[in-house]
Design an enzyme around this catalytic site. Structure first.
Site, short mmCIF file in Angstrom:
data_model
loop_
_atom_site.label_atom_id
_atom_site.label_comp_id
_atom_site.label_asym_id
_atom_site.label_seq_id
_atom_site.Cartn_x
_atom_site.Cartn_y
_atom_site.Cartn_z
NE ARG A 56 5.61 66.51 88.10
CZ ARG A 56 4.83 67.61 88.64
NH1 ARG A 56 3.61 67.67 88.30
NH2 ARG A 56 5.32 68.37 89.60
CD GLU B 49 19.02 45.15 79.45
OE1 GLU B 49 18.42 46.13 78.82
OE2 GLU B 49 20.35 45.13 79.28
NE ARG C 144 14.47 44.95 77.44
CZ ARG C 144 13.73 46.17 77.49
NH1 ARG C 144 12.79 46.18 78.46
NH2 ARG C 144 13.63 47.20 76.59
CG HIS D 103 23.36 49.56 67.10
ND1 HIS D 103 24.14 49.13 68.26
CD2 HIS D 103 22.16 48.43 67.31
CE1 HIS D 103 23.61 48.33 69.10
NE2 HIS D 103 22.48 47.91 68.34
CD GLU E 76 19.69 44.79 67.28
OE1 GLU E 76 19.65 44.04 67.85
OE2 GLU E 76 20.49 45.90 67.43
CG ASN F 145 22.26 43.00 76.24
OD1 ASN F 145 21.78 43.96 75.62
ND2 ASN F 145 22.29 43.20 77.39
CE LYS G 68 16.30 48.93 77.46
NZ LYS G 68 17.80 48.03 77.16
CG HIS H 152 27.52 48.15 72.83
ND1 HIS H 152 26.82 47.63 73.81
CD2 HIS H 152 26.56 48.75 71.97
CE1 HIS H 152 25.25 47.89 73.77
NE2 HIS H 152 25.29 48.69 72.81
CG HIS I 109 23.93 44.17 71.60
ND1 HIS I 109 23.45 43.25 70.69
CD2 HIS I 109 23.02 45.25 71.26
CE1 HIS I 109 22.58 43.65 70.00
NE2 HIS I 109 22.12 45.20 70.23
CE LYS J 156 13.19 45.22 72.43
NZ LYS J 156 13.95 46.19 72.11
N1 LIG Z 1 15.06 52.47 72.10
C1 LIG Z 1 15.16 51.24 71.81
O1 LIG Z 1 15.08 49.95 72.52
C2 LIG Z 1 16.46 51.16 70.78
C3 LIG Z 1 16.80 49.94 70.31
C4 LIG Z 1 17.89 50.16 69.32
C5 LIG Z 1 18.30 51.30 68.92
N2 LIG Z 1 17.91 52.42 69.60
C6 LIG Z 1 18.51 53.61 68.82
O2 LIG Z 1 18.11 53.59 67.57
C7 LIG Z 1 19.10 54.87 66.82
C8 LIG Z 1 19.34 54.09 65.44
O3 LIG Z 1 17.99 54.07 64.68
P1 LIG Z 1 17.99 53.77 63.17
O4 LIG Z 1 19.10 52.78 62.75
O5 LIG Z 1 16.76 53.61 62.96
O6 LIG Z 1 18.70 55.18 62.59
P2 LIG Z 1 18.12 56.61 62.27
O7 LIG Z 1 16.83 56.96 63.15
O8 LIG Z 1 19.39 57.62 62.40
O9 LIG Z 1 17.50 56.45 60.80
C9 LIG Z 1 18.80 56.01 59.94
C10 LIG Z 1 18.55 57.21 58.58
O10 LIG Z 1 17.43 56.77 57.82
C11 LIG Z 1 16.66 57.95 57.72
N3 LIG Z 1 15.19 57.25 57.49
C12 LIG Z 1 14.53 56.97 58.44
N4 LIG Z 1 13.28 56.52 57.86
C13 LIG Z 1 13.43 56.52 56.46
C14 LIG Z 1 12.60 56.15 55.55
N5 LIG Z 1 11.42 55.46 55.53
N6 LIG Z 1 13.12 56.33 54.10
C15 LIG Z 1 14.08 57.14 53.76
N7 LIG Z 1 15.14 57.32 55.09
C16 LIG Z 1 14.65 57.30 56.31
C17 LIG Z 1 16.81 58.71 58.57
O11 LIG Z 1 16.46 60.07 58.47
C18 LIG Z 1 18.35 58.54 58.97
O12 LIG Z 1 19.27 59.36 58.27
C19 LIG Z 1 20.34 55.07 67.75
O13 LIG Z 1 20.19 56.16 68.46
C20 LIG Z 1 19.84 53.74 68.83
O14 LIG Z 1 20.42 53.99 70.33
C21 LIG Z 1 17.01 52.37 70.33
ZN LIG Z 2 21.19 46.44 69.35
#
Ligand SMILES: NC(=O)c1ccc[n+]([C@@H]2O[C@H](COP(=O)([O-])OP(=O)(O)OC[C@H]3O[C@@H](n4cnc5c(N)ncnc54)[C@H](O)[C@@H]3O)[C@@H](O)[C@H]2O)c1
Ligand SMILES: [Zn+2]
Length: 334
Positions: free
Chosen positions: A113, A223, A227, A251, A177, A231, A135, A238, A234, A213
């Site tokens: 939990r 949201e 908030r 993204h 972003e 977007n 999130k 998307h 987006h 942010k």
């Molecule tokens: N929770 C939220 O508010 C929120 C907001 C935006 C995006 N997201 C989510 O985030 C995800 C995308 O995140 P991302 O763009 O960070 O992608 P990711 O986590 O896939 O990382 C990108 C690549 O970089 C590598 N990597 C990470 N750190 C590294 C480092 N320091 N050195 C070398 N390689 C490294 C990872 O292994 C991966 O291959 C999506 O799933 C998206 O839905 C969440």
């Molecule tokens: Zn985004």
């Protein structure tokens, strides 16, 4: 520096400092055990740096990439936590990009939990965007972030030094972003990208983006209203993202193209286009406009007839507009 985030669930600090990864242990409470989650793409030196400070902590590593953000991998993390006798008093530490922080955050939210969670983002996207807002979640049946929870971390530790090993494409992708935050909320942030030596201002870019942010999320955690400004780019973004496979466009790249599609003010468009060009972000793609319109119509945020669009008539000042599907089609020149 420390940025304080206040939410209904809890208040927590975001530490932003070069080299802070080697001092994580000092920031932790005296007692308690830790369970680390990372992926196999995060550079080994960051994992070693963290593990050296917590030699007894198990480290669960899964295969990198969006394809891992699924129920099976989430259940594997939970099973490993159980096997290692992680208790309700213990803490999950996420070390990685948005995929790791979303997955580990959701594992922490759902295990017994909900247990404590510390986020160490290592990509520009996760530092700028996912580290604040609470999130967490996983993809399901082809739908992104379909299962998840709002679960605030106890602490975020952002070390820009970790970005030195990030592949260039991912480095630039996440900064889209920050450009977005500049256009809708903070002209000074946007102006940093207009400088020839913008990369020398990376720490300030991350800091200003986090504050922008934080300020929005504190006003509207779930949201319901303001908030939605986040977007910007987006809605179309998307739709572009869904037309590729997981690797076609990332993204942030889709958000860049989405911002260019939606923005109408000539001055904003000109300045945005110049910044995207300088950074090497795409401005448009050749996807079928009919398919784009169809995807927007079916978007979960649209009520099939009207859709809330974020617009900026001036850099630093975004606002919400209600568009009909005809407006969307006109924009796509259908
Ligand atoms: N929770 C939220 O508010 C929120 C907001 C935006 C995006 N997201 C989510 O985030 C995800 C995308 O995140 P991302 O763009 O960070 O992608 P990711 O986590 O896939 O990382 C990108 C690549 O970089 C590598 N990597 C990470 N750190 C590294 C480092 N320091 N050195 C070398 N390689 C490294 C990872 O292994 C991966 O291959 C999506 O799933 C998206 O839905 C969440
Ligand atoms: Zn985004």
């Amino acid at each position: 520096m420390v940025i304080e985030v206040h939410t209904q669930q809890k208040n927590y600090p975001v530490y932003l400092e070069r080299g802070i990864l080697s001092r994580v242990k000092e920031l932790m409470p005296e007692n308690g055990s830790y369970f680390i989650v990372s992926d196999d793409g995060v550079d080994e030196k960051w994992k070693e740096c963290l593990q050296a400070q917590f030699p007894d902590a198990p480290m669960h590593i899964f295969k990198n990439g969006e394809a891992s953000k699924n129920p099976e991998v989430w259940l594997e993390i939970l099973a490993d936590m159980l096997k290692n006798e992680v208790s309700r008093k213990d803490t999950v530490i996420a070390l990685g990009g948005g995929v790791v922080t979303d997955m580990a955050g959701f594992a922490a939210a759902s295990y017994m939990r909900g247990i404590r969670y510390i986020s160490i983002p290592t990509t520009t996207l996760s530092m700028i965007d996912s580290s604040v807002g609470g999130k967490t979640g996983i993809d399901f049946e082809g739908r992104k972030n379909c299962i998840g929870a709002f679960w605030q971390p106890d602490m975020v530790i952002a070390d820009p030094e970790t970005l030195t090993t990030l592949p260039r494409r991912h480095f630039i992708n996440g900064l889209a972003e920050a450009v977005k935050a500049g256009v809708i909320l903070d002209e000074k942030l946007f102006e940093l990208f207009e400088k020839d030596d913008w990369e020398a201002h990376l720490d300030e870019i991350i800091c200003r983006s986090l504050i922008a942010k934080r300020d929005i999320v504190e006003q509207d955690e779930r949201e319901g209203g303001i908030r939605k400004l986040l977007n910007f780019g987006h809605t179309f973004g998307h739709a572009y993202e869904s037309q590729g496979n997981l690797n076609t466009w990332l993204h942030g790249e889709c958000v860049a193209m989405g911002m260019m599609t939606v923005v109408e003010n000539e001055d904003v468009k000109k300045r945005l286009s110049a910044v995207l060009k300088r950074m090497g972000l795409p401005e448009s793609c050749n996807y079928d406009p009919k398919e784009t319109a169809k995807l927007i119509r079916n978007d979960k945020k649209a009520d099939h007839k009207r859709i809330t669009i974020v617009q900026a008539d001036e850099i630093g000042k975004g606002h919400l507009e209600e568009w009909t599907m005809e407006d969307v089609e006109r924009k796509l020149m259908l």
